[in-house]
Design a protein around this motif. Structure first.
Motif, mmCIF file in Angstrom:
data_model
loop_
_atom_site.group_PDB
_atom_site.id
_atom_site.type_symbol
_atom_site.label_atom_id
_atom_site.label_comp_id
_atom_site.label_asym_id
_atom_site.label_seq_id
_atom_site.Cartn_x
_atom_site.Cartn_y
_atom_site.Cartn_z
ATOM 1 N N GLY A 22 0.793 -1.221 0.000
ATOM 2 C CA GLY A 22 0.000 0.000 0.000
ATOM 3 C C GLY A 22 0.823 1.267 0.000
ATOM 4 O O GLY A 22 0.290 2.342 -0.223
ATOM 5 N N PHE A 23 2.137 1.168 0.251
ATOM 6 C CA PHE A 23 2.935 2.379 0.353
ATOM 7 C C PHE A 23 4.234 2.325 -0.457
ATOM 8 O O PHE A 23 4.989 3.267 -0.464
ATOM 9 C CB PHE A 23 3.293 2.654 1.820
ATOM 10 N N GLY A 24 4.537 1.210 -1.096
ATOM 11 C CA GLY A 24 5.817 1.069 -1.783
ATOM 12 C C GLY A 24 5.829 1.669 -3.174
ATOM 13 O O GLY A 24 4.812 2.104 -3.712
ATOM 14 N N PHE A 25 7.009 1.654 -3.785
ATOM 15 C CA PHE A 25 7.162 2.183 -5.133
ATOM 16 C C PHE A 25 6.326 1.403 -6.149
ATOM 17 O O PHE A 25 6.043 1.908 -7.229
ATOM 18 C CB PHE A 25 8.636 2.137 -5.546
ATOM 19 N N HIS A 26 5.976 0.159 -5.807
ATOM 20 C CA HIS A 26 5.196 -0.647 -6.746
ATOM 21 C C HIS A 26 3.814 -0.057 -6.992
ATOM 22 O O HIS A 26 3.129 -0.439 -7.946
ATOM 23 C CB HIS A 26 5.071 -2.092 -6.237
ATOM 24 N N VAL A 45 18.085 6.878 -3.306
ATOM 25 C CA VAL A 45 18.252 7.664 -2.079
ATOM 26 C C VAL A 45 17.610 6.959 -0.885
ATOM 27 O O VAL A 45 17.967 7.242 0.261
ATOM 28 C CB VAL A 45 17.682 9.081 -2.257
ATOM 29 N N ALA A 46 16.691 6.040 -1.138
ATOM 30 C CA ALA A 46 16.050 5.310 -0.027
ATOM 31 C C ALA A 46 17.083 4.549 0.794
ATOM 32 O O ALA A 46 16.920 4.367 2.000
ATOM 33 C CB ALA A 46 14.999 4.348 -0.570
ATOM 34 N N ALA A 47 18.154 4.126 0.153
ATOM 35 C CA ALA A 47 19.186 3.352 0.850
ATOM 36 C C ALA A 47 20.061 4.221 1.744
ATOM 37 O O ALA A 47 20.773 3.704 2.605
ATOM 38 C CB ALA A 47 20.057 2.618 -0.166
ATOM 39 N N SER A 48 20.005 5.523 1.542
ATOM 40 C CA SER A 48 20.799 6.450 2.357
ATOM 41 C C SER A 48 19.912 6.992 3.463
ATOM 42 O O SER A 48 19.107 7.914 3.249
ATOM 43 C CB SER A 48 21.342 7.592 1.489
ATOM 44 N N ARG A 49 20.043 6.469 4.664
ATOM 45 C CA ARG A 49 19.044 6.633 5.721
ATOM 46 C C ARG A 49 18.813 8.080 6.148
ATOM 47 O O ARG A 49 17.699 8.455 6.481
ATOM 48 C CB ARG A 49 19.456 5.795 6.933
ATOM 49 N N GLY A 69 7.402 5.800 -0.367
ATOM 50 C CA GLY A 69 8.234 4.777 -0.975
ATOM 51 C C GLY A 69 9.659 4.843 -0.471
ATOM 52 O O GLY A 69 10.285 3.821 -0.171
ATOM 53 N N ILE A 70 10.207 6.068 -0.371
ATOM 54 C CA ILE A 70 11.563 6.253 0.144
ATOM 55 C C ILE A 70 11.661 5.724 1.565
ATOM 56 O O ILE A 70 12.627 5.046 1.934
ATOM 57 C CB ILE A 70 11.956 7.744 0.080
ATOM 58 N N HIS A 71 10.655 6.023 2.368
ATOM 59 C CA HIS A 71 10.669 5.574 3.764
ATOM 60 C C HIS A 71 10.589 4.050 3.870
ATOM 61 O O HIS A 71 11.413 3.411 4.537
ATOM 62 C CB HIS A 71 9.505 6.198 4.523
ATOM 63 N N GLU A 75 16.080 1.456 5.367
ATOM 64 C CA GLU A 75 16.364 0.727 6.595
ATOM 65 C C GLU A 75 15.446 1.135 7.750
ATOM 66 O O GLU A 75 15.315 0.395 8.726
ATOM 67 C CB GLU A 75 17.823 0.953 7.006
ATOM 68 N N ALA A 76 14.820 2.320 7.643
ATOM 69 C CA ALA A 76 13.972 2.815 8.728
ATOM 70 C C ALA A 76 12.505 2.481 8.519
ATOM 71 O O ALA A 76 11.628 3.123 9.096
ATOM 72 C CB ALA A 76 14.151 4.332 8.854
ATOM 73 N N ALA A 77 12.219 1.457 7.719
ATOM 74 C CA ALA A 77 10.829 1.137 7.378
ATOM 75 C C ALA A 77 9.988 0.797 8.598
ATOM 76 O O ALA A 77 8.769 1.003 8.591
ATOM 77 C CB ALA A 77 10.796 -0.019 6.382
ATOM 78 N N ASP A 78 10.604 0.286 9.641
ATOM 79 C CA ASP A 78 9.857 -0.067 10.849
ATOM 80 C C ASP A 78 9.681 1.107 11.798
ATOM 81 O O ASP A 78 9.016 0.982 12.829
ATOM 82 C CB ASP A 78 10.560 -1.209 11.593
ATOM 83 N N GLU A 79 10.285 2.234 11.469
ATOM 84 C CA GLU A 79 10.173 3.448 12.283
ATOM 85 C C GLU A 79 8.983 4.279 11.801
ATOM 86 O O GLU A 79 8.414 4.017 10.739
ATOM 87 C CB GLU A 79 11.477 4.258 12.197
ATOM 88 N N PRO A 80 8.582 5.325 12.567
ATOM 89 C CA PRO A 80 7.408 6.116 12.173
ATOM 90 C C PRO A 80 7.596 6.887 10.866
ATOM 91 O O PRO A 80 8.698 7.338 10.551
ATOM 92 C CB PRO A 80 7.230 7.092 13.348
#
Length: 341
Positions: A22-26, A45-49, A69-71, A75-80
């Motif tokens: 529901g929130f990814g680049f796909h 840039v998503a890989a650069s936290r 999508g970037i979020h 690596e911070a996908a589990d964060e707010p």
């Protein structure tokens, strides 16, 4: 209104990228080179936290979807993921909303309030319409970006800013900076990495792809999507889509309702033919300069009135077309009407 969301990302299927369901680049649909390039930049840039990102694009192009999508691809996908629209909150409340306040900081501050920079934790703070950030708050955001420290209103101690900042603005942000309405140093501090989203009119090859994707979503898993007739496809490709993907989504949703039990969607169901004809008319207007000349103030006033007519009186849309902020347009409109008296 600010939105604070906690999501746990899991890989999602898609041809463009991965991310939380529901929130990814796909969820960004399109085959054009322009949109694929934009998504590729966002994926990188998503890989650069911690890298600050500036997303530029017209309304309805999907700036928040790219930010999500970037979020969720990082690596911070589990964060707010925390989102706030800088134009939607009164200036008197925005500072407290962003930076927080201590008890007794001002009248009515009965308890300590955590600001969004703190609530975002190690996740992402998305500043939508950042060009509407009031001038008095721009230096404070600049300092937070540079020092990664923030002091709440009425507080003595600072706390560390750990979140990534992703900001979004219209494509003419540089003009707003040049007009002195947005700090140049803040612009460059936000523009560490930029992603430019193309308007839908510049990638018309994606219009039917998106429309058919929306029809498939409406049909649901295992359902048979409604089919676009040839005249509907022609109408979709002729329209200029000033509201971009958001407008297309609304058009398809309405067409599904109007088509009822019919297995097809026709141009009549889309209800955009009238707007298509208007786009090819002389509705935009012209500014004539007579032989005796015309003052720059008169030309500016005429341009403003024409733009207001194009946007049917929508000041936010007119400001975007003119490349100025909404408050500036309001002042110029007032001056124009005063001169006309």
């Amino acid at each position: 209104m600010s939105r604070i969301e906690l999501r746990h990302a899991t890989p999602g299927a898609g041809t463009l990228a991965h991310g939380a369901p529901g929130f990814g680049f796909h969820n960004i649909v399109g085959e054009s080179q322009l949109i694929r390039h934009a998504v590729e930049l966002a994926e990188r840039v998503a890989a650069s936290r911690r890298t600050t990102v500036l997303i530029l694009g017209e309304t309805g192009t999907g700036k928040e979807l790219i930010a999500r999508g970037i979020h969720y691809a990082g690596e911070a996908a589990d964060e707010p993921f925390v989102a706030i629209n800088c134009a939607a909150i009164p200036e008197t409340l925005l500072e407290s909303e962003l930076f927080g306040h201590e008890r007794g900081a001002f009248s009515g501050a009965h308890a300590r309030k955590r600001g969004l920079l703190e609530l975002a934790g190690s996740g992402t703070l998305f500043l939508d319409e950042v060009h509407h950030l009031p001038p008095l708050l721009q230096p404070k955001l600049l300092r937070a970006l540079e020092s990664r420290m923030v002091r709440p209103l009425g507080g003595d101690a600072e706390f560390a800013v750990e979140c990534r900042i992703v900001a979004a603005a219209g494509p003419r942000l540089e003009q707003v900076v040049a007009a002195g309405e947005f700090r140049e140093d803040l612009y460059y501090r936000l523009n560490v990495f930029s992603v430019l989203l193309p308007p839908l009119r510049d990638r018309l090859e994606d219009v039917t792809v998106i429309a058919r994707h929306l029809l498939a979503l409406d049909a649901g898993p295992g359902g048979t999507p409604k089919r676009l007739t040839d005249d509907a496809v022609r109408a979709l490709h002729t329209h200029r889509w000033p509201g971009n993907v958001r407008e297309l989504k609304n058009v398809i949703e309405r067409a599904v309702i109007l088509s009822g039990d019919s297995p097809v969607v026709t141009a009549e169901h889309l209800m955009i033919q009238r707007r298509v004809r208007a786009a090819h008319s002389d509705a935009a207007g012209q500014i004539a300069i007579p032989a005796e000349g015309k003052s720059l103030d008169e030309i500016e006033a005429e341009a403003i009135l024409i733009t207001m007519r194009i946007t049917a009186g929508n000041q936010a849309a007119a400001a975007r077309l003119l490349g100025i902020s909404r408050p500036t347009l309001a002042k110029k409109l007032a001056a124009t009407r005063e001169r006309a008296r």
